[in-house]
Design an enzyme around this catalytic site. Structure first.
Site, PDB file in Angstrom:
ATOM      1  N   SER A 106       1.046  -1.354  -0.033  1.00 49.77           N
ATOM      2  CA  SER A 106      -0.280  -0.232  -0.375  1.00 49.77           C
ATOM      3  C   SER A 106       0.870   1.327  -0.553  1.00 49.77           C
ATOM      4  CB  SER A 106      -1.022   0.079   1.110  1.00 49.77           C
ATOM      5  OG  SER A 106      -2.414   0.746   1.324  1.00 49.77           O
ATOM      6  N   GLU A 147     -12.323   5.172   7.716  1.00 46.58           N
ATOM      7  CA  GLU A 147     -11.774   4.818   8.476  1.00 46.58           C
ATOM      8  C   GLU A 147     -10.551   6.174   8.645  1.00 46.58           C
ATOM      9  OE1 GLU A 147      -8.452   1.873   8.373  1.00 46.58           O
ATOM     10  OE2 GLU A 147      -7.881   1.849   6.674  1.00 46.58           O
ATOM     11  N   SER A 173      -7.824   7.288   8.278  1.00 43.97           N
ATOM     12  CA  SER A 173      -6.555   7.146   7.158  1.00 43.97           C
ATOM     13  C   SER A 173      -6.750   7.494   5.586  1.00 43.97           C
ATOM     14  CB  SER A 173      -5.398   6.215   8.095  1.00 43.97           C
ATOM     15  OG  SER A 173      -5.646   5.091   7.649  1.00 43.97           O
TER      16      SER A 173
END
Length: 616
Positions: A169, A428, A430
């Site tokens: 990621s 979320e 983030s």
């Protein structure tokens, strides 16, 4: 030890029986000449501590599967550890699914690579496929790199037993990872992750055919799902497209950066599917580059400093909105040009407030029966903003929190679907967002085009995204939040910090105040304690493998300290949840900053513990 060109594998190289056994196993099992040579060089150089670090521990499934630096050793990502992980996966899946040999597995990958170890995501994906194919398990192996959300989407669409995505990621370029999805399209969570690890340990010696990478080309059981999945995914985007006709007339211009990752082609296609012209790509960041050569770190969550190229291009092109997907395109950052203050880079929590409002606004258009709200949910991880909770309280639908990590959101979606409920939005903080029900995981591709449509709709009403965010806060209450971290490479220091918090004023006592405000409730997910519950037991699942403590202060601020599941960080999250009508933002921000600064200094003691403060 003499260096005669060959190692005597019976030689007791270090005198440490456990380490010597691990060295012997590595050199016997590893068929990648580059990683084998790394271990041999360390051995010949007498680097015992480094050998112990690499060989005497194994990666565990964290927040996002297996993730570590690429290189030689059982603790790192490389050909051998990926083969071992997949052999364990095979063993567990064969036990869990009687029809595994007909359902098969989906395998995708991003564009990460490391020359020194000969590791790259495509090769690791092909070895993953080889392990399954040599056991006569069908493999849907993508023929090129894809966004991470394509793997869970394909698992559900193709009815596969599981999926694997080889990606790290937004982690630094040295890292890679192995993300596992269950048959329901959600990331694996407990107890499946622990059971797979057991199976990996029981299947550590590689089967001879596991190294046969050519099986990915030659086996009749291998198929390429790329065309079908790309086509169906783009068609299914219509489920979150509400104003296509308006989109075709939109005067807005968008800039998109794919951060040297996989997102460019797929975001371009998604915009076309919604009726928009494709966004203007950032040319220097459009194509995959495993060195991430134009950014200090490949994480768009870091904000304006890493979005520099995108913002400058947008100014030249007179574009209003900048979007950046992270390297595997499962997360999304957004910035908006403002006449008053340059660029407004939205936090994950702010973007979630906008997307949550947008999904609710359009859902209400087609669900006029109040009874429908009984079956509608929104979800957020517990360290994220409570703004959706405020929506639910006023609008009458359901909101639930999960532990950090989208694997818990995916698991909750699956549980709710079994009882006829629908999750229309989850996030979320983030910058991970799930719009609609296409993929039970965060998805930067769909989120990007949903943001584009929302922005076009609002601009048609003479509203900017920032103005609409203010409107949302006026109605539902201001939610001012801050998220940051300190870096700590020493696990013993992390353990000492959290042990001190649990014995702050004597054994089993937590801090009673912070920044002059008393702490009214403490929730410790690591130990299962929650002072707000009548039985003092945590409602969220206990996670002993990671650290997380939440403090609720008398003035309404909620603060959480937790360790990252993917990086050597202690993260801290604070939020001031004000009731509707209280709109003196500067005083709310000032109070939040004061409490956050005090919390970090008193509870984490960065100077005393040699913690590295966030530099970006």
């Amino acid at each position: 030890m003499e260096n005669n060109g060959d190692l005597d594998l019976n030689y007791h190289a270090t005198g440490d029986v456990r380490l010597d056994k691990a060295i012997y196993q590595w050199i016997t099992w590893d068929k990648n000449p580059q990683t084998r040579a790394q271990i041999e060089a360390l051995l010949l150089d007498g680097q015992v501590e480094e050998l112990r670090r690499r060989l005497c521990s194994r990666m565990a499934f964290g927040t996002a599967g297996l993730r570590a630096a690429m290189g030689a050793g059982f603790a790192l990502i490389n050909d051998l550890t990926i083969i071992q992980s997949t052999q364990g996966m095979y063993k567990y899946l064969a036990r869990s699914f009687p029809d595994f040999s007909s359902r098969g597995i989906v395998v995708g990958y991003d564009t990460r690579a490391q020359e020194a170890s000969g590791c790259n995501s495509e090769r690791l994906a092909r070895l993953t496929a080889a392990v399954m194919l040599c056991k006569d398990i069908p493999v849907f192996l993508f023929s090129t790199y894809v966004p991470t959300p394509f793997v869970p989407y394909a698992v559900k669409r193709l009815g596969a037993a599981a999926g694997v995505m080889v990606t790290a990621s937004h982690n630094p370029k040295e890292d890679n990872g192995y993300k596992v999805y269950w048959h329901n399209g959600a990331q694996i969570s407990s107890p499946n992750d622990k059971e797979i690890l057991k199976c990996i340990e029981e299947s550590s010696e590689p089967w001879s055919e596991s190294w046969n990478e050519s099986l990915a080309d030659n086996s009749p059981l291998r198929s390429d799902p790329l065309r079908e999945i790309s086509q169906k995914y783009m068609e299914d985007l219509s489920s979150v497209c509400f104003h296509r006709e308006l989109n075709t007339k939109s005067p807005l211009k968008f800039v998109h950066s794919s951060f040297h990752g996989v997102g460019h082609n797929y975001v371009q296609q998604a915009f076309r599917a919604f009726g928009f012209p494709p966004p203007i790509p950032v040319p220097e960041q459009k194509d995959p580059d495993p060195n991430f050569s134009t950014v200090s770190c490949p994480n768009p969550e870091e904000g304006e400093s890493v979005l520099e190229l995108s913002l400058r291009l947008a100014e030249r092109e007179n574009a209003t909105i900048v979007m950046a997907t992270d390297p595997d395109a499962d997360r999304l950052a957004v910035a908006e040009q403002s006449e008053r203050c340059g660029w407004k880079v939205f936090t994950g929590n702010e973007l979630a407030a906008l997307l949550g409002w947008w999904m609710l606004f359009n859902w209400k258009e087609t669900h006029s029966d109040p009874a429908d709200r009984e079956r509608m949910y929104m979800l957020a991880t517990t360290v994220s903003s409570k703004i959706l909770k405020a929506f639910a309280r006023i609008e009458g639908f359901h909101f639930e929190e999960t532990l950090p990590g989208f694997k818990w959101i995916g698991k909750k979606i699956h549980e709710l679907a079994k009882t006829g409920n629908e999750v229309i939005f989850a996030f979320e903080e983030s910058i991970g967002f799930l719009c609609g029900s296409m993929v039970p995981d965060k998805d930067g591709v769909s989120a990007a085009v949903v943001v584009a449509e929302m922005a076009s709709y609002l601009y048609n009403k003479n509203l900017t995204l920032h103005q609409q965010l203010e409107n949302i806060f006026e109605i539902y209450g201001y939610h001012i939040s801050t998220t940051s971290y300190v870096i700590c490479h020493d696990p013993a220091t992390v353990k000492r910090i959290f042990t001190r918090l649990r014995n702050f004023e004597g054994e089993n006592t937590y801090p009673r105040s912070s920044g002059g405000h008393s702490i009214v409730d403490v929730r410790d997910v690591t130990t299962g304690y929650d002072s707000s519950q009548p039985d003092k037991l945590c409602v969220l699942p206990v996670t002993k493998s990671s650290q997380m403590i939440t403090f609720t202060l008398q003035n309404g601020i909620v603060a959480t300290l937790r360790t990252s599941g993917t990086e050597p960080k202690i993260k801290f999250y604070t939020e001031f949840c004000a009731p509707p009508g209280k709109s003196d933002i500067s005083s709310l921000e000032e109070e939040l900053k004061k409490v956050t600064d005090t919390l970090v200094e008193e509870f984490l003691e960065p100077d005393k513990n040699n913690l590295i403060r966030r530099s970006i």
